[in-house]
Design a protein around this motif. Structure first.
Motif, short mmCIF file in Angstrom:
data_model
loop_
_atom_site.label_atom_id
_atom_site.label_comp_id
_atom_site.label_asym_id
_atom_site.label_seq_id
_atom_site.Cartn_x
_atom_site.Cartn_y
_atom_site.Cartn_z
N ASN A 177 0.85 -1.18 0.06
CA ASN A 177 0.07 0.02 0.06
C ASN A 177 0.90 1.36 -0.08
O ASN A 177 1.92 1.35 0.97
CB ASN A 177 -0.94 0.11 1.43
N CYS A 178 0.61 2.07 -1.15
CA CYS A 178 1.57 3.25 -1.00
C CYS A 178 1.25 4.11 0.23
O CYS A 178 0.06 4.31 0.76
CB CYS A 178 0.87 4.27 -2.29
N GLN A 179 2.28 4.66 0.93
CA GLN A 179 2.00 5.54 2.11
C GLN A 179 1.62 6.82 1.78
O GLN A 179 1.56 7.41 2.74
CB GLN A 179 3.35 5.46 2.97
N ARG A 180 1.23 7.10 0.55
CA ARG A 180 0.86 8.57 0.44
C ARG A 180 -0.81 8.38 0.09
O ARG A 180 -1.44 9.19 0.54
CB ARG A 180 1.69 9.08 -0.76
N CYS A 181 -1.00 7.65 -0.97
CA CYS A 181 -2.44 7.52 -1.25
C CYS A 181 -3.24 6.47 -0.82
O CYS A 181 -4.34 6.28 -1.05
CB CYS A 181 -2.41 7.90 -2.84
N LEU A 182 -2.49 5.29 -0.14
CA LEU A 182 -3.07 4.16 0.38
C LEU A 182 -3.61 3.14 -1.05
O LEU A 182 -3.88 2.25 -0.71
CB LEU A 182 -4.08 4.34 1.29
N MET A 191 6.11 4.19 -2.07
CA MET A 191 5.04 5.22 -2.44
C MET A 191 5.37 5.06 -3.97
O MET A 191 6.38 4.65 -4.52
CB MET A 191 5.64 6.76 -2.02
N HIS A 192 4.08 5.61 -4.54
CA HIS A 192 3.97 5.75 -6.16
C HIS A 192 5.27 6.49 -6.38
O HIS A 192 5.69 7.53 -5.79
CB HIS A 192 2.89 6.28 -6.66
N ASP A 193 5.89 6.51 -7.65
CA ASP A 193 6.89 7.38 -7.96
C ASP A 193 6.45 8.52 -9.05
O ASP A 193 7.13 9.26 -9.43
CB ASP A 193 7.93 6.78 -8.75
N GLU A 224 3.35 11.76 -8.42
CA GLU A 224 2.34 12.71 -7.45
C GLU A 224 1.00 11.96 -7.51
O GLU A 224 0.23 12.28 -8.37
CB GLU A 224 2.26 14.05 -8.01
N CYS A 225 0.88 11.11 -6.55
CA CYS A 225 -0.26 10.24 -6.50
C CYS A 225 -1.46 10.90 -5.49
O CYS A 225 -2.66 10.75 -5.68
CB CYS A 225 -0.14 8.80 -6.07
N ALA A 226 -1.02 11.97 -4.81
CA ALA A 226 -1.98 12.62 -4.01
C ALA A 226 -1.62 14.03 -3.94
O ALA A 226 -0.50 14.43 -4.14
CB ALA A 226 -2.06 11.93 -2.48
ZN LIG Z 1 0.19 6.70 -4.27
#
Ligand SMILES: [Zn+2]
Length: 166
Positions: free
Chosen positions: A71-76, A134-136, A138-140
């Motif tokens: 799970n991405c720690q920025r957008c989940l 995290m996604h590489d 800008e996911c959020a």
């Molecule tokens: Zn993300």
């Protein structure tokens, strides 16, 4: 000759025979990794080579290849990580022996001679996971970028780390 990896690593025995092992596992075979990942049936390829350095110090050289859906720690949302940890470990009896060994090796002092293969591989995989997957891209948006889960990835491998002196 390559063969499947036994469930228990017998360090001195394998090293003195210069054994080479390869095996393909699944993510779900590793209980501590399984709890973090969303791709239970994805493969985990492991190669391990044992040898005795200077005729006395058991060493393991190895590599592991796997994909993990975390799970991405920025957008989940889900983020796919390709991990390829490689390691060269020397298992020494004391610090003095550790100083003899080539600096390419990570020195582990006073490990048990026999330990679980699954736990050993788990530790090497966990060390290779970024603290904050995290996604590489800008996911959020900016106001959502505060890390959501801070503790989850902190030192799940503390026991092995304590044995490693660098
Ligand atoms: Zn993300």
């Amino acid at each position: 000759m390559k063969q499947g990896i036994p469930e228990q690593i017998k360090l001195f025995k394998f090293a003195s025979r210069s054994l080479i092992f390869s095996q393909t596992y699944k993510v779900k075979n590793f209980p501590r990794i399984k709890n973090l990942a969303n791709n239970q049936d994805s493969t985990v390829d492991v190669n391990l080579r044992f040898n005795l350095e200077y005729g006395k110090i058991p060493c393991i050289k190895g590599d592991i290849k796997l994909d993990l859906m975390l799970n991405c720690q920025r957008c989940l949302g889900e983020v796919k990580l390709y991990l390829e940890p490689k390691f060269q470990l020397a298992f020494v009896k004391n610090e003095q022996q550790g100083e003899e060994i080539d600096s390419n090796f990570e020195v582990i002092i006073n490990a048990d001679d026999e330990f679980s293969t699954i736990e050993f591989i788990t530790d090497e995989v966990l060390i290779s996971i970024p603290m904050m997957p995290m996604h590489d891209y800008e996911c959020a948006s900016y106001q959502d970028t505060q890390p959501i889960i801070k503790q989850k990835y902190k030192n799940p491998f503390a026991i092995l780390e304590q044995l490693k002196n660098n």
